[in-house]
Design an enzyme around this catalytic site. Structure first.
Site, PDB file in Angstrom:
ATOM      1  N   ASP A  78       0.750  -1.268   0.254  1.00  0.00           N
ATOM      2  CA  ASP A  78      -0.081   0.102   0.127  1.00  0.00           C
ATOM      3  C   ASP A  78       1.002   1.332  -0.368  1.00  0.00           C
ATOM      4  O   ASP A  78       1.341   1.952   0.961  1.00  0.00           O
ATOM      5  CB  ASP A  78      -0.368  -0.085   1.455  1.00  0.00           C
ATOM      6  CG  ASP A  78      -1.371  -1.176   1.916  1.00  0.00           C
ATOM      7  OD1 ASP A  78      -0.586  -2.773   1.433  1.00  0.00           O
ATOM      8  OD2 ASP A  78      -3.159  -0.872   1.887  1.00  0.00           O
ATOM      9  N   GLU A 114      -4.048   1.701  -2.836  1.00  0.00           N
ATOM     10  CA  GLU A 114      -5.063   2.363  -2.542  1.00  0.00           C
ATOM     11  C   GLU A 114      -5.397   3.812  -0.950  1.00  0.00           C
ATOM     12  O   GLU A 114      -6.105   4.041  -1.331  1.00  0.00           O
ATOM     13  CB  GLU A 114      -6.116   0.829  -2.153  1.00  0.00           C
ATOM     14  CG  GLU A 114      -5.406   0.282  -0.350  1.00  0.00           C
ATOM     15  CD  GLU A 114      -6.068  -0.643   0.434  1.00  0.00           C
ATOM     16  OE1 GLU A 114      -7.387  -0.332   0.585  1.00  0.00           O
ATOM     17  OE2 GLU A 114      -5.772  -0.277   1.572  1.00  0.00           O
ATOM     18  N   ASN A 115      -3.942   3.623  -0.951  1.00  0.00           N
ATOM     19  CA  ASN A 115      -3.765   5.118  -0.049  1.00  0.00           C
ATOM     20  C   ASN A 115      -3.048   5.946  -0.669  1.00  0.00           C
ATOM     21  O   ASN A 115      -2.432   6.513   0.013  1.00  0.00           O
ATOM     22  CB  ASN A 115      -3.148   4.603   1.500  1.00  0.00           C
ATOM     23  CG  ASN A 115      -3.824   3.038   1.702  1.00  0.00           C
ATOM     24  OD1 ASN A 115      -3.520   2.020   1.774  1.00  0.00           O
ATOM     25  ND2 ASN A 115      -5.267   3.377   2.713  1.00  0.00           N
ATOM     26  N   HIS A 132      -6.267  -8.474  -0.442  1.00  0.00           N
ATOM     27  CA  HIS A 132      -6.093  -7.525   0.934  1.00  0.00           C
ATOM     28  C   HIS A 132      -6.969  -8.143   1.706  1.00  0.00           C
ATOM     29  O   HIS A 132      -7.728  -8.257   1.246  1.00  0.00           O
ATOM     30  CB  HIS A 132      -6.627  -6.022  -0.452  1.00  0.00           C
ATOM     31  CG  HIS A 132      -6.541  -5.080   0.005  1.00  0.00           C
ATOM     32  ND1 HIS A 132      -5.446  -4.378   0.651  1.00  0.00           N
ATOM     33  CD2 HIS A 132      -7.369  -4.840   0.968  1.00  0.00           C
ATOM     34  CE1 HIS A 132      -6.002  -3.702   0.741  1.00  0.00           C
ATOM     35  NE2 HIS A 132      -7.396  -2.745   1.277  1.00  0.00           N
ATOM     36  N   ASP A 165     -10.224  -2.116  -0.263  1.00  0.00           N
ATOM     37  CA  ASP A 165     -11.598  -1.433  -0.372  1.00  0.00           C
ATOM     38  C   ASP A 165     -11.674   0.483  -0.154  1.00  0.00           C
ATOM     39  O   ASP A 165     -12.403   0.534  -0.234  1.00  0.00           O
ATOM     40  CB  ASP A 165     -11.133  -1.959   1.357  1.00  0.00           C
ATOM     41  CG  ASP A 165     -10.512  -1.350   2.522  1.00  0.00           C
ATOM     42  OD1 ASP A 165      -9.191  -1.709   2.272  1.00  0.00           O
ATOM     43  OD2 ASP A 165     -11.214  -0.637   3.434  1.00  0.00           O
ATOM     44  N   HIS A 166     -10.532   0.967  -0.388  1.00  0.00           N
ATOM     45  CA  HIS A 166     -10.183   2.499  -0.389  1.00  0.00           C
ATOM     46  C   HIS A 166     -10.332   2.390  -2.042  1.00  0.00           C
ATOM     47  O   HIS A 166     -10.477   3.803  -1.931  1.00  0.00           O
ATOM     48  CB  HIS A 166      -8.880   2.708   0.151  1.00  0.00           C
ATOM     49  CG  HIS A 166      -9.227   2.699   1.642  1.00  0.00           C
ATOM     50  ND1 HIS A 166      -9.938   3.426   2.543  1.00  0.00           N
ATOM     51  CD2 HIS A 166      -7.861   2.584   2.326  1.00  0.00           C
ATOM     52  CE1 HIS A 166     -10.053   2.922   3.860  1.00  0.00           C
ATOM     53  NE2 HIS A 166      -8.642   2.502   3.454  1.00  0.00           N
ATOM     54  N   HIS A 177      -0.282  -2.967   6.229  1.00  0.00           N
ATOM     55  CA  HIS A 177       0.532  -1.934   5.985  1.00  0.00           C
ATOM     56  C   HIS A 177       1.469  -2.129   6.813  1.00  0.00           C
ATOM     57  O   HIS A 177       2.691  -1.771   7.617  1.00  0.00           O
ATOM     58  CB  HIS A 177      -0.084  -0.356   6.463  1.00  0.00           C
ATOM     59  CG  HIS A 177      -1.032  -0.539   6.008  1.00  0.00           C
ATOM     60  ND1 HIS A 177      -1.260   1.184   5.638  1.00  0.00           N
ATOM     61  CD2 HIS A 177      -1.664  -0.287   4.842  1.00  0.00           C
ATOM     62  CE1 HIS A 177      -2.301   1.773   4.551  1.00  0.00           C
ATOM     63  NE2 HIS A 177      -2.851   0.430   4.313  1.00  0.00           N
TER      64      HIS A 177
HETATM   65 FE   FE2 Z   1      -7.008  -1.594   2.619  1.00  0.00          FE
HETATM   66 FE   FE2 Z   2      -4.143  -0.249   2.771  1.00  0.00          FE
END
Ligand code: FE2
Ligand code: FE2
Length: 261
Positions: free
Chosen positions: A8, A39-40, A151, A67-68, A178
């Site tokens: 990530d 995703e982040n 994930h 998920d993001h 993470h």
């Molecule tokens: Fe995530």
């Molecule tokens: Fe993440």
């Protein structure tokens, strides 16, 4: 084949670290491909189209999310257009984006990449096992070299998916929590595995966010914006080497502290 999967990418520090170092790392490690979970990237949550383009221009071959995925809705048009980015394969069919994709550089063998979401302590998604069976059947005519980004929150969830895919894909590598885990291994039927490869971002943090802010909210239940932290920026991931049949022969943790400007 030798590829690097980066975990990530978190906020500006993560983006800068990746953009300023990927080409150098590609050359130093003689990598065929680099895939990254982004995703982040956008201030800690989501990914903007411009950032995606910068990653591709900066030497990232393919991007996974999690998920993001839709925190920045602008990414929808990128998901509809580009074959260098995938949605989680067990997201609804109606959601924008591909369930898997393929990268191919020069005379190299192609590498397929897939993202799959776990279901333990996560928002509801479709069955990951069923989605993976469908996706692997689609990939089969194209390549034996397959990277699955799992994930998920729970290590048990990730281990289950790793064992389910053992012998069917090259690597099952975890993201979302993470924090790198010390379990890099090659499973009995030669799939490389690690529960979490760790993030690309600031480690002087709570999973990438400002320590004081997260602690304040955790102690008081008073919401506040969790700024992305800045200290101790590292690139984390896993390097996998595979044979001509796409079976893993080596997996190594990858971790580099970097100065970002
Ligand atoms: Fe995530
Ligand atoms: Fe993440």
């Amino acid at each position: 084949m030798k590829f690097l999967f980066l975990g990530d990418i978190v906020g500006k520090p993560g983006m800068s670290a990746v953009l300023q170092n990927t080409q150098r790392i590609r050359e130093e490690l003689d990598l065929d491909y680099v895939i990254a979970n982004a995703e982040n990237a956008s201030d800690g949550s989501g990914l903007m189209p411009k950032q995606f383009e910068r990653l591709i221009d900066g030497g990232i071959d393919g991007v996974t999310l999690g998920d993001h995925i839709f925190r920045r809705k602008e990414i929808i048009r990128t998901l509809e257009k580009s074959d260098r980015i995938v949605k989680p394969a067990n997201y609804p069919d109606e959601a924008s984006g591909r369930r898997w994709s393929l990268v191919k550089r020069g005379g190299r063998r192609p590498l397929a990449f897939v993202s799959i979401m776990g279901r333990v302590f996560m928002r509801p998604v479709d069955c990951p096992f069923k989605a993976l069976d469908e996706v692997l059947a689609e990939i089969e005519p194209h390549t034996d070299h397959i990277l699955v980004d799992v994930h998920a929150e729970a290590t048990s969830d990730k281990q289950c998916i790793g064992r389910y895919l053992d012998g069917r894909v090259t690597a099952v590598l975890g993201t979302h929590t993470h924090v790198p885990t010390a379990d890099t291994c090659i499973l009995p039927s030669r799939t490389a595995f690690q529960c979490d490869v760790g993030m690309c971002g600031p480690y002087e943090s709570i999973i990438g966010r400002d320590i004081e802010r997260v602690t304040h909210t955790t102690r008081t239940a008073e919401p506040c914006h969790f700024h992305v932290a800045t200290g101790d920026v590292r690139l984390c991931g896993a390097i996998v080497e595979s044979d001509a049949e796409g079976r893993a022969v080596k997996i190594e943790r990858f971790e580099q502290r970097v100065i970002v400007n």
